[in-house]
Design an enzyme around this catalytic site. Structure first.
Site, PDB file in Angstrom:
ATOM      1  N   HIS A  11       0.847  -1.190   0.000  1.00  0.00           N
ATOM      2  CA  HIS A  11       0.000   0.000   0.000  1.00  0.00           C
ATOM      3  C   HIS A  11       0.886   1.247   0.000  1.00  0.00           C
ATOM      4  O   HIS A  11       1.517   1.569   1.010  1.00  0.00           O
ATOM      5  CB  HIS A  11      -0.904  -0.057   1.242  1.00  0.00           C
ATOM      6  CG  HIS A  11      -1.940   1.010   1.290  1.00  0.00           C
ATOM      7  ND1 HIS A  11      -2.861   1.101   2.304  1.00  0.00           N
ATOM      8  CD2 HIS A  11      -2.209   2.042   0.446  1.00  0.00           C
ATOM      9  CE1 HIS A  11      -3.652   2.154   2.088  1.00  0.00           C
ATOM     10  NE2 HIS A  11      -3.264   2.727   0.965  1.00  0.00           N
ATOM     11  N   HIS A  18       3.622   0.851   3.067  1.00  0.00           N
ATOM     12  CA  HIS A  18       3.571  -0.204   4.064  1.00  0.00           C
ATOM     13  C   HIS A  18       2.959  -1.449   3.451  1.00  0.00           C
ATOM     14  O   HIS A  18       2.463  -1.425   2.319  1.00  0.00           O
ATOM     15  CB  HIS A  18       2.794   0.249   5.315  1.00  0.00           C
ATOM     16  CG  HIS A  18       1.366   0.600   5.012  1.00  0.00           C
ATOM     17  ND1 HIS A  18       0.974   1.870   4.655  1.00  0.00           N
ATOM     18  CD2 HIS A  18       0.237  -0.158   4.991  1.00  0.00           C
ATOM     19  CE1 HIS A  18      -0.335   1.874   4.436  1.00  0.00           C
ATOM     20  NE2 HIS A  18      -0.807   0.654   4.624  1.00  0.00           N
ATOM     21  N   ASP A  52       0.179  -4.434   4.167  1.00  0.00           N
ATOM     22  CA  ASP A  52      -0.948  -4.814   5.024  1.00  0.00           C
ATOM     23  C   ASP A  52      -1.083  -6.334   5.033  1.00  0.00           C
ATOM     24  O   ASP A  52      -1.457  -6.944   4.033  1.00  0.00           O
ATOM     25  CB  ASP A  52      -2.236  -4.169   4.510  1.00  0.00           C
ATOM     26  CG  ASP A  52      -2.256  -2.665   4.774  1.00  0.00           C
ATOM     27  OD1 ASP A  52      -2.124  -2.274   5.944  1.00  0.00           O
ATOM     28  OD2 ASP A  52      -2.393  -1.876   3.808  1.00  0.00           O
ATOM     29  N   LYS A  65      25.605 -30.674  -8.501  1.00  0.00           N
ATOM     30  CA  LYS A  65      25.154 -31.708  -9.429  1.00  0.00           C
ATOM     31  C   LYS A  65      24.970 -33.026  -8.678  1.00  0.00           C
ATOM     32  O   LYS A  65      25.920 -33.581  -8.130  1.00  0.00           O
ATOM     33  CB  LYS A  65      26.174 -31.891 -10.550  1.00  0.00           C
ATOM     34  CG  LYS A  65      25.727 -32.913 -11.585  1.00  0.00           C
ATOM     35  CD  LYS A  65      26.749 -33.074 -12.701  1.00  0.00           C
ATOM     36  CE  LYS A  65      26.286 -34.089 -13.729  1.00  0.00           C
ATOM     37  NZ  LYS A  65      26.157 -35.447 -13.188  1.00  0.00           N
ATOM     38  N   ASP A  71      24.042 -36.953  -8.848  1.00  0.00           N
ATOM     39  CA  ASP A  71      23.993 -37.991  -9.863  1.00  0.00           C
ATOM     40  C   ASP A  71      22.688 -38.746  -9.763  1.00  0.00           C
ATOM     41  O   ASP A  71      22.089 -38.837  -8.699  1.00  0.00           O
ATOM     42  CB  ASP A  71      25.172 -38.938  -9.723  1.00  0.00           C
ATOM     43  CG  ASP A  71      26.126 -38.768 -10.902  1.00  0.00           C
ATOM     44  OD1 ASP A  71      27.323 -39.013 -10.739  1.00  0.00           O
ATOM     45  OD2 ASP A  71      25.654 -38.387 -11.996  1.00  0.00           O
TER      46      ASP A  71
HETATM   47 MN    MN Z   1      -2.921   0.109   4.389  1.00  0.00          MN
END
Ligand code: MN
Length: 290
Positions: free
Chosen positions: A45, A51, A53, A249, A251
Site C-alpha cells: 500500500h 507499508h 498490510d 550436481k 547424480d
Molecule cells: Mn494500508
C-alpha cells in the site's frame, strides 16, 4: 495486561473510515467462518508512507496489521506491525487507487496471497497477543509469529512485531530481502472455476490466469512431442557476465515430466517412458494440475 477490545459489530470500523461513493474499495460483507483453508494476503500500500498490510482470515473477516517495512525471512528482523481494523474477505482481491484526501489514499496491489494455518486456537492467540502460524503464500512460506508489544510512551494504537521463526524457509537478510527481490503484484486470486484462456492485455502481452505475464511474442501452442534437457558442459572458469547461479550436481536419472492435460508421463533423456517405474512421482505431478 493487554487491553481487550469491546465487542463491536464486525467491519463497523472498516466501513466508518471509508466513503464508498468515492473509494473503489469494496464495502464487503462478513463472510462465512471457514473450517478449511483460511485466506492469507499481503497488500502493498503506497499511502502517505509505503507499508505492507498483512491480513489473516478468521471468523468471516480479515484480521489486519500494517507492517511499514514489510516482512523479512531473517528471524532476527523484528518488524513493527500495527494492528488495524478488520477488513472484509472481499478486500483480498482489491488492487487500485484510493483517491487523494480519503482514508488510505494511494495505490494498493496484492503483493502475496495464499492460505494460513494457526498453531493452536487463533482467537485465543489474538487475545493473548501471541499468534504462531504457517503461511502457504506465493512469496512467504513457513512459520511466522506475531507478538503484541507495549506501545511506546504516548503512542496510540496496537503495536505488534512480526518475525520469521527459524525453519527451513528462514534466510539471512544478507542473502535475501524478499521485499526488494519480489516487489511486484502477484495478481488477484485466480477464479475458482477452471483456468480462463489467456487474454491479451493492452500492451500485447499474454496475461495468464495465474498472474504470470508472458512475453509479447508468446504464442499458445501444443507442447512439442519431444524435448531435450539442458546438459552440463565443461568450462574453463566462472562466467564473467549475465545472470548465473551455482547448482550442486546430484547424480541420478534425468527425467522429463510431460504434463499436457492427459496423465503426466516421465520420460528419460533417451526417450524411454519410465512413468510406471515412478508412480509416486506421477501422482505428485498429477496433483499439480498443470
Ligand atoms: Mn494500508
Amino acid at each position: 495486561m493487554p487491553s481487550r477490545r469491546l465487542p463491536a459489530p464486525p467491519l463497523e470500523l472498516y466501513r466508518a473510515k471509508r466513503d464508498f461513493s468515492v473509494t473503489p474499495e469494496p464495502s464487503g460483507d462478513v463472510g462465512a467462518a471457514q473450517d478449511g483453508a483460511r485466506a492469507y494476503v499481503i497488500q502493498k500500500h503506497a499511502a502517505t508512507r509505503l507499508h505492507y498490510d498483512l491480513r489473516l482470515e478468521h471468523g468471516g473477516v480479515m484480521w489486519s496489521w500494517a507492517v511499514p517495512k514489510g516482512p523479512s525471512y531473517d528471524p532476527s528482523d523484528k518488524r513493527i506491525a500495527m494492528r488495524t481494523e478488520d477488513h472484509p474477505i472481499e478486500y483480498n482481491t482489491f488492487e487500485g487507487t484510493i483517491p487523494k484526501g480519503h482514508y488510505g489514499a494511494g495505490t494498493v496491489l496484492v503483493w502475496d496471497r495464499g492460505s494460513w494455518e494457526p498453531a493452536g486456537d487463533p482467537a485465543q492467540g489474538l487475545a493473548d497477543g501471541k499468534l504462531l502460524f504457517t503461511l502457504h503464500g506465493l512469496k512467504l512460506k513457513g512459520q511466522w509469529e506475531l507478538v503484541r508489544i507495549k506501545p511506546k510512551g504516548g503512542e496510540r494504537g496496537d503495536p505488534w512485531i512480526l518475525f520469521k521463526k527459524c525453519d527451513a524457509h528462514a534466510r539471512s537478510k544478507r542473502d535475501y530481502d524478499v521485499v526488494r527481490a519480489l516487489p511486484d503484484s502477484v495478481g488477484p486470486a485466480p477464479p475458482a472455476a477452471p483456468a480462463q484462456p489467456a487474454k491479451r492485455a493492452r500492451n500485447g502481452r499474454v496475461r495468464e490466469a495465474a498472474g504470470v505475464t508472458l512475453p509479447a511474442a508468446a504464442v499458445r501452442a501444443v507442447p512439442p512431442a519431444t524435448l531435450a534437457p539442458q546438459l552440463a558442459t565443461p568450462a574453463g572458469g566462472l562466467p564473467t557476465h549475465g545472470q548465473w547461479i551455482f547448482e550442486i550436481k546430484f547424480d541420478g536419472y534425468r527425467m522429463l515430466a510431460r504434463c499436457d492435460g492427459a496423465k503426466p508421463r516421465l520420460v528419460t533423456r533417451n526417450g524411454h517412458d519410465w512413468s510406471n517405474k515412478m508412480p509416486a512421482l506421477i501422482d505428485e505431478l498429477a496433483a499439480l494440475k498443470l
